[in-house]
Design a protein around this motif. Structure first.
Motif, mmCIF file in Angstrom:
data_model
loop_
_atom_site.group_PDB
_atom_site.id
_atom_site.type_symbol
_atom_site.label_atom_id
_atom_site.label_comp_id
_atom_site.label_asym_id
_atom_site.label_seq_id
_atom_site.Cartn_x
_atom_site.Cartn_y
_atom_site.Cartn_z
ATOM 1 N N GLU A 83 0.803 -1.220 0.000
ATOM 2 C CA GLU A 83 0.000 0.000 0.000
ATOM 3 C C GLU A 83 0.841 1.278 0.000
ATOM 4 O O GLU A 83 0.293 2.369 0.092
ATOM 5 C CB GLU A 83 -0.934 -0.003 1.214
ATOM 6 N N VAL A 84 2.155 1.130 -0.064
ATOM 7 C CA VAL A 84 3.046 2.285 -0.085
ATOM 8 C C VAL A 84 3.786 2.308 -1.414
ATOM 9 O O VAL A 84 4.350 1.292 -1.841
ATOM 10 C CB VAL A 84 4.059 2.235 1.076
ATOM 11 N N THR A 85 3.785 3.443 -2.080
ATOM 12 C CA THR A 85 4.619 3.637 -3.264
ATOM 13 C C THR A 85 5.477 4.872 -3.040
ATOM 14 O O THR A 85 5.025 5.844 -2.426
ATOM 15 C CB THR A 85 3.781 3.816 -4.538
ATOM 16 N N ALA A 86 6.695 4.821 -3.507
ATOM 17 C CA ALA A 86 7.599 5.958 -3.328
ATOM 18 C C ALA A 86 8.602 5.964 -4.459
ATOM 19 O O ALA A 86 9.116 4.916 -4.861
ATOM 20 C CB ALA A 86 8.323 5.860 -1.987
ATOM 21 N N TYR A 87 8.876 7.152 -4.965
ATOM 22 C CA TYR A 87 9.846 7.260 -6.045
ATOM 23 C C TYR A 87 10.450 8.657 -6.046
ATOM 24 O O TYR A 87 9.934 9.602 -5.453
ATOM 25 C CB TYR A 87 9.197 6.967 -7.401
ATOM 26 N N ARG A 88 11.563 8.733 -6.769
ATOM 27 C CA ARG A 88 12.274 9.995 -6.912
ATOM 28 C C ARG A 88 12.397 10.328 -8.393
ATOM 29 O O ARG A 88 12.729 9.463 -9.217
ATOM 30 C CB ARG A 88 13.665 9.874 -6.285
ATOM 31 N N ILE A 89 12.108 11.586 -8.727
ATOM 32 C CA ILE A 89 12.391 12.124 -10.061
ATOM 33 C C ILE A 89 13.180 13.405 -9.844
ATOM 34 O O ILE A 89 12.659 14.373 -9.287
ATOM 35 C CB ILE A 89 11.108 12.406 -10.854
ATOM 36 N N GLY A 90 14.430 13.393 -10.240
ATOM 37 C CA GLY A 90 15.276 14.555 -10.000
ATOM 38 C C GLY A 90 15.407 14.837 -8.524
ATOM 39 O O GLY A 90 15.819 13.981 -7.746
ATOM 40 N N ASP A 91 15.036 16.062 -8.090
ATOM 41 C CA ASP A 91 15.176 16.420 -6.681
ATOM 42 C C ASP A 91 13.852 16.298 -5.928
ATOM 43 O O ASP A 91 13.726 16.800 -4.803
ATOM 44 C CB ASP A 91 15.723 17.845 -6.535
#
Length: 722
Positions: free
Chosen positions: A619-627
């Motif tokens: 149930e958790v999603t997390a991501y990084r795009i650039g900063d």
């Protein structure tokens, strides 16, 4: 009082897709401009790939991730049905944007696949394209990972008891939270507990040592942990064997995870230490070394011996106040007001101990421990040893009444109000954790306990971690398990502690009770401890190491001792000082011990459980795009994250600063917004390190089998985890 050995935890051969790690800086060490641009534009999921071979090193890193609440995917190379690691497994496209599914890769060693493996080629290409770093969990030192073969002026062999050191680069980098020393355990002289390859970097290699140790027989030092940059990739090379419990790993685990994730990850961890002192204002019965039981308590037959209680004096209170202020450490006093009332009745109205405690009340935190400290579970039948639950005529259990439970909670609260003690209203520790289930005599809670807790507004209820470790709800309260320190409640003097310890932990042939021969997980002493030196030389180091192990593992649960241990010989302080002194000698000032009240510990355990459940349920999603980091979590579940200092909330960093400083990063738990999302903006990152051309291999043959010593793969004596 049970003592069990700490075991090496190995991977179980199960493929897990669960808790894992955040992404490292998205564009670090990318070999070409176009690849760097692609990595910057890509979405990098905050999850770590752990490729395991059944060894303890990858299991240790996975355990560190799980404990912090950092998501990871585990691929077990020993399973025939495991997924194939190829380009499709590692990356795909989401909403038209390239996605790197893992921010870091952990491998058992620098190349665990056969020569020419397509899977290793896929990993290499993935790391180059997205700037994803690799951790070699435990590998032989060789030119392929930037180090000379150890046979050429280095060392390979046991490193038990070695004092390693963090280098200047390590302190400026991922291990800056350490004060410098990394002592390796040596708990059993007859067991090799750790093994290492110590060598120098290959000439011309772009290799930065982070942790080094002396090379035996030489004046220089060899690498234990370092970063190797080559072929557009970054590797953290670890050349010593370990399991998840060993102190050397526990000290370095945070830095390993921070390095691989660039300190951009889900999950957080701190080092907690809280100490509850039970039975304050009451008196504790004393061990009788002749009878080998405690007159006045249930381990002695009725009428056996003469009770000789132990109770703190006003001088003991003054010492506790001075100690707390000198150490900058607050003790939690779990008190029984009825003990003071009884003392005054027996001593013409005088109670100097209570008077001094009240006068210095702000030096401590105060917990309701019930008024008289009775057993609040079943009614005890003490006509024989061991005791049993009394029963009604129909065979049902006789329970202590709801009225008695209410009286014990409420009357102690009134005592605190009248004395002016700053009681924390919602916290309760019942005497002996009674009312809660207790095997074997009482396999269920007193049915009157839950309604009494609710009626009296109790939110947090102390439990014994050795019997009831998992947080659970009882009426209005959640339990807060506490670690028992193996300093006995019925000992105020060193001689009493050693005598009882010998009785419990020596065999019948050695003159002991033989309990150590029958209780599961308990180890007998080779011989009885010396009455003059056994406490200082054996018990104190063991209990210090056990408690420090809980601290270093990030366990927030409190420890508890008894007021008797702060009286007479004050035998509790050497263990508490041992933990505090050891910690201060290991960690930098920006990584302090966190000393929380019971309610805050309970909330931390509750929030961890909710976070871990959300991760396990996907149930958790997390991501990084650039900063920009975006996290989505279920409503009511605070997001746990660790980020670089200077991270702010909101798109473009328009919101308040994220988290609290700890160990050179900021971390904490923050509720997502109304749309279920938390957006974080990272500070400007430093330029990625330069990547040199591959170094020429040093002379030498192929690597030998990488050994794992017995102390890493099976229990090592006296490294106890209760």
């Amino acid at each position: 009082m049970k003592r069990s050995l700490r075991t090496a935890v190995l991977t179980s051969g199960v493929l897990l897709l669960g808790a894992g790690i955040p992404a490292a800086p998205a564009a670090s060490a990318v070999p070409a401009a176009e690849a760097a641009g692609a990595a910057q534009d890509a979405r990098v999921d905050l999850r770590v790939l752990v490729v395991a071979d059944g060894g303890p090193a990858t299991a240790a890193i996975a355990a560190e991730l799980a404990a912090a609440g950092t998501p990871y995917t585990l691929v077990d190379l020993g399973r025939a049905d495991r997924p194939v690691i190829d380009g499709a497994f590692l990356a795909d496209t989401v909403d038209g944007r390239p996605r790197a599914r893992f921010q870091a890769v952990v491998l058992p060693d620098d190349e665990p696949f056969p020569a020419g493996s397509a899977e290793m080629a896929a990993l290499v290409a993935y790391q180059k394209t997205y700037g994803v770093p690799q951790v070699d969990a435990y590998t032989y030192a060789r030119p392929q990972n930037g180090l000379q073969y150890p046979v050429y002026g280095g060392y390979l062999g046991p490193v038990d008891g070695v004092r390693a050191e963090v280098t200047a680069a390590g302190k400026a980098g991922p291990f800056g939270y350490l004060d410098g020393a990394v002592p390796f355990e040596d708990n059993a002289p007859d067991v090799d507990e750790s093994y290492a390859f110590l060598s120098k970097p290959v000439a011309g290699a772009d290799f930065t040592p982070y942790v080094e140790a002396p090379i035996p027989g030489r004046a220089d030092r060899g690498v234990l942990v370092g970063e190797y940059r080559h072929d557009g990739r970054r590797e953290l090379v670890v050349t010593f064997a370990y399991n998840q419990h060993q102190q050397q790993f526990r000290l370095l685990a945070r830095g390993i995870v921070d390095w691989m994730t660039g300190s951009v990850r889900l999950g957080s961890s701190r080092h907690h230490f809280a100490v509850h002192v039970d039975d304050v204002l009451a008196a504790d019965d004393r061990w009788d070394p002749v009878l080998n039981c405690t007159p006045g308590d249930v381990d002695c037959a009725p009428g056996t011996g003469t009770p000789n209680p132990i109770r703190m004096t006003a001088d003991d209170v003054a010492y506790a106040v001075d100690w707390s202020r000198r150490r900058g450490f607050t003790l939690d006093m779990a008190f029984n007001g009825g003990g003071s009332v009884e003392h005054r009745e027996e001593h013409g109205g005088a109670d100097p101990t209570a008077d001094r405690l009240v006068a210095d009340r702000t030096a401590f935190r105060w917990i309701n421990h019930t008024y008289d400290h009775p057993y609040l579970g079943c009614e005890q039948d003490v006509s024989s040893v061991p005791w049993k639950c009394a029963v009604n005529a129909d065979g049902t259990t006789k329970w202590v009444s709801r009225a008695e439970l209410d009286h014990q909670i409420a009357d102690n609260r009134r005592f605190a109000e009248q004395a002016g003690l700053p009681l924390r209203e919602g916290e309760l520790v019942t005497g002996e954790h009674s009312g809660l289930k207790l095997l074997p005599q009482q396999p269920e809670d007193n049915p009157h306990l839950a309604p009494s807790l609710t009626a009296n507004g109790i939110s947090w209820l102390g439990a014994d971690n050795s019997r009831d470790p998992d947080q659970r709800r009882v009426g209005s309260a959640l339990t807060v398990a506490r670690h028992p320190v193996n300093i006995f409640y019925n000992a105020g003097r060193v001689a009493e502690q050693v005598d009882e310890y010998n009785w419990i932990y020596t065999s019948r042939a050695q003159g002991g009770s033989g309990l150590c021969e029958t209780l599961p997980g308990t180890t007998c002493l080779d011989a009885p401890l010396d009455s003059a030196t056994g406490y200082r030389d054996y018990i104190v180091p063991l209990e210090t190491r056990t408690a420090l192990g809980h601290v270093l593992s990030g366990d927030p649960k409190p420890h508890f001792v008894h007021q008797s241990n702060l009286a007479e010989d004050r035998i509790g302080y050497p263990v508490l000082d041992g933990v505090l002194d050891a910690y201060e000698g290991l960690f930098a000032a920006d990584t302090p011990l966190v000393n929380l009240p019971m309610s805050a510990v309970g909330a931390e355990l509750r929030d961890r459980a909710a976070w871990d459940a959300a991760l396990a349920a996907g149930e958790v999603t997390a991501y990084r795009i650039g900063d920009t980091v975006t996290v989505r979590a279920p409503e009511g579940v605070p997001v746990a994250a660790t980020m670089p200092a200077g991270t702010r909330t909101g798109t473009g960093g328009q919101g308040p600063a994220f988290g609290e400083p700890y160990a050179g990063t900021v971390s904490g738990r923050t509720a997502p917004g109304q749309d279920g999302a938390l957006v974080l903006t990272l500070p400007d990152a430093p330029a990625p390190p330069a990547v040199d051309a591959p170094a020429a291999p040093a002379e030498g043959g192929p690597p030998p089998h990488t050994p794992v010593p017995a102390g890493v793969t099976r229990p090592v004596p006296f490294a106890a985890e209760r």
